[in-house]
Design an enzyme around this catalytic site. Sequence first.
Site, short mmCIF file in Angstrom:
data_model
loop_
_atom_site.label_atom_id
_atom_site.label_comp_id
_atom_site.label_asym_id
_atom_site.label_seq_id
_atom_site.Cartn_x
_atom_site.Cartn_y
_atom_site.Cartn_z
N HIS A 2 20.05 15.45 -48.41
CA HIS A 2 21.37 15.20 -47.84
C HIS A 2 22.47 15.97 -48.58
O HIS A 2 23.48 16.32 -47.99
CB HIS A 2 21.64 13.70 -47.74
CG HIS A 2 20.94 13.12 -46.55
ND1 HIS A 2 19.68 12.57 -46.63
CD2 HIS A 2 21.27 13.11 -45.24
CE1 HIS A 2 19.29 12.20 -45.42
NE2 HIS A 2 20.23 12.52 -44.55
N GLU B 267 12.76 11.62 -33.92
CA GLU B 267 12.52 12.25 -35.22
C GLU B 267 11.18 11.85 -35.83
O GLU B 267 10.76 12.41 -36.84
CB GLU B 267 13.68 12.00 -36.18
CG GLU B 267 14.11 10.56 -36.31
CD GLU B 267 15.37 10.37 -37.15
OE1 GLU B 267 15.81 11.31 -37.83
OE2 GLU B 267 15.92 9.25 -37.13
N ASP C 265 14.14 15.34 -39.83
CA ASP C 265 13.02 14.43 -40.07
C ASP C 265 11.82 14.79 -39.21
O ASP C 265 10.68 14.63 -39.66
CB ASP C 265 13.45 12.98 -39.80
CG ASP C 265 14.15 12.39 -41.01
OD1 ASP C 265 13.66 12.60 -42.12
OD2 ASP C 265 15.21 11.76 -40.84
N CYS D 79 20.50 17.16 -33.16
CA CYS D 79 21.55 17.02 -34.18
C CYS D 79 21.04 17.33 -35.59
O CYS D 79 21.70 17.02 -36.57
CB CYS D 79 22.18 15.64 -34.13
SG CYS D 79 21.01 14.31 -34.38
#
Length: 757
Positions: free
Chosen positions: A361, A606, A630, A677
Amino acid sequence: MLTTLRRIVLEFSQDPKLQSALLRMVSQVKKAMNTDCCSVYLADYEKQNFLLMASDGLAEDSLGHTTIGFSEGLVGLVGQREEPLNIANAKYHPHFKHIPEVREEELNAFLGTPIIHRRKVLGILIIQQKEARNFTENEEAFLVTLSAQLAMVLVNAEARGILGQNQDNGKWLKQLTGVPGAPGVAMGNIVVSQPKADLDSVSLQKVYASAEQLKRYNEAVARTRIDFADMSVKLGDVITDASLDIFEVYKQLLDTANLGKDVTSKINSGWSAESALKLVIDTYIVKFESIEDAYLRERASDIRDLGNRVLFNLQQQARVDESLPDEFILAAQDVTASMLAEYQHLGLKGIISLSGSNNSHAAILSRALGLPAIMGVESVPLAQLHQQLAIVDGYSGDLFIAPDETLKREYQHLIAEEDALTVKVQQVVDLPAITQDGKAIELLLNAGLSTGFEHSLHAGAVGIGLYRTEIPFMNRSCFPSEQEQTLWYRHVLSAFPKQTVTMRTLDVGGDKSLPYFPIVEENPFLGWRGIRITLDHPEIFLLQVRAMIKANHGQNNLEIMLPMISSVSEVDDAIRLINQAYYELSSELPEQEGKLPRPRIGIMLEVPGVIFQLKELARRVDFFSVGSNDLTQYLLAVDRNNARVASLYDGYHPAVLRALKTIADESGKYMVPLSLCGELASDPGGAILLLAMGYDKLSMNPHNVARIKWVIRHIDFQRAKVILAHALSLETAKQVHGYLNEQLELVGLGGFVRAGM
Ligand code: PEP
Ligand code: MG
C-alpha cells in the site's frame, strides 16, 4: 555446530571491513571444520571472473590478485553448476586448473559451495584438505548452510562497502537496485525515518569521536533509567509480584560495571554509540542463547529489549538535533502510509523503502501522490543513507548514492522531461477519454489512501471508482462512531456532488491492520480479511453502511462496494445487512425529509474463485470492479508485499491477462457494468489492453488520470484490439512487456513508460 555457525555469521556481519571480515571467517571455518584450508572467491560480473579474496591455507600473496574465469577450473564449475562440488582428489578432476601462485600442491580433497543470493552467484566458499577423501554429508551440509547465510550478510557487506567507499573518494559507484514502486525520477538528500528502535537495523560505523559519543551514550542510559523507573511506578499499580524485578535487573545491567563497561570500551576504540551498543548487545545475546539453562537462555530477549530501549533514546537525541531539508527523499525500513501523510507537505520528493514491493500500500500511495518510489532495497544499511545525495529512478528501481556530476546532469535532464510531460498531459485533463476512432471509456479516481483529496477534484476524472475507507479507521485508538463516519463520508460525497462515489466497505487484514483490533495470523493475506471480518462482526459492518447511507441522504451519489468476495453467500449476507441498515434508517427518517436513496451495490473481483461464479454473482449485484492488485497476488500465489518474489508479481502475466479477458467477456454476456480499480489501470500498456477487452471504466490515482487520458486519446481502438490479440497470444510476462513497450514507442508514447519523451 549451530552455535559455531551463528557465531561465524554474526562476527562476519559485525566487521565493517569486508576484507578483514572474510579473512576472519575463513580462519574460523577452517578451524571449525578441522581442515587444512578454507578460501573464498567473490564474483566480478564485469570481468567475468572470481577473485580470491581471502584464504587461510593458500599463499598469502595471491589474495586480492588471483582470479579464475567464470568457466575455468573447479571454482568456475561450482559457479556454473550452482551446486556443491565434493571431490576426493581435485588434481585428477578434468576441470582442475593448476594455478602455481596459490601453492595448493599438497591439498587434495576439495569441497566448494556457491554463495547465492536471489539466483545470483556472489562467490564460492571452498575447503580443502591434504588427505584425499570425500568430505562427509555433514560437512557438506554445514558448508551449504553457511554459504546460504553468508549470502545474506555478504549482500549487506557489499552495500556497506559501496557506501563506505563512496564516502572516502566522493565518487558514485555501482547503484543499488530495488523494485520499481512508483514511476518518476527524483534527486535529493535522503532523510532516514527510524520508526522503531531496532538494533538489527543499525549499521556499524566508526566515527572516532569518543568524548561526544560517550556523552550521548550516557545521556541515553540516564534517560532509559528514568523510563524504567516510570514503567515500574506505572505497572506497580497493577502488578505487585516479582515480575517487576525485571526493571531492577535492567538497571543493574546498565551499570558501568556490566554492559556499560563494554560499550564504553567500544566507543573508546572509535565506534559510534549506536554501533558500540549493537556490538555489545549482539555478543551478550549470542552468549545467553548458547547457555544450557532454559531460563537463562530466555534472558537473551530481555537483553535485546534493553538494547532497543537504549537505542531508542539515542535515536531520539539524533532526531531532535536535525531539521528537514527543503526537498528530500524519505528512506525507511518500511515506509508506511502515516509517514507519507506526515512528510508529504514538507518537501518530500521520493521514497526508498527497504521492505515491501510494488503493490504494497505504501507503493500505491506513492503513485497516488506522484512520488517516485523504490521498494525492497534490501540489505542496505539504513543509517548510512542518511543525508546522502541520492537519485531515485522509480522506473527501473535503481538507486544511486552520491552520484557524480555526469550522472546528476543526465538525471536533471530526465527530471525536466518528466515535468514537461506532466505539463503536456494537462492539456487534455478536461477532455473526454476517447480514442481517435471514437471509442470512449470512463476514467475514475481511486481515493481515500491519503486524507487530503481536494487536489483530486481537478484530476480530470468523472467520479470516484474506489474510495478506500481504511485510512480513517487506522489513525486512531478505537473504532469510529457512526456519527464520525457519517461526517467523513458526507464530506467525500459532497466534494463530488455530480459524480458517483464508489465507497468500499472496510478492507482491513492482510497488510492493513488497526492498532486497536490486532489480528495475528501466520498467513494474513489468506486469512481474516475484508468482507470476512466485517461479516463476522455485523456490528462494525452495520455501523459503517448506516453511516454511508445516512451521508448519502440529500446527495444520492453513493455506491457501496464489497471487498474480497469469494462466494455468493457472502454477497447474500452482506446485501441482507445493507438492506437491514437501509430499512432501519428509512423508518427512523422523519417523513418530511423525503425518501432515503438506496445505493447501488457492487463487488470487487479480486479472489480468483469468483471468475467461475460470475453468472451467479451477476444476478445479485449492480456492478463488478476488478481489484487487479489482489487478483494478481492470488492468481499467481505471490505475496504483493514481498520483495523476494516481486519479480514474479506481474499484472502482465498471461494468466492474469487471460483472467481479465474472461471477466470482461462474461460481464458483457451478463450485462454487468465492469470497471477495474487496481494499479494496472494506471499503466499505459494496461489501460490500452483493458480498453480493448471492453472494460467500461478504469479507476486510478489522481496523478495518472491525465496521463492515461492522453494515452487513450492518442491511440486507435482498432489498433488497441490488434495489440490485445497479440498480447494474449504471448507466453510470458516478459514478452508482453517487451511487446507493449515497443507498441507504445511506435505510437509515440514511449515517454510514458520510461523517463524521457
Ligand atoms: C486491488 O486489490 O486491486 C485493490 C484495488 O484493492 P487494494 O489494493 O486496496 O487491496
Ligand atoms: Mg484488494
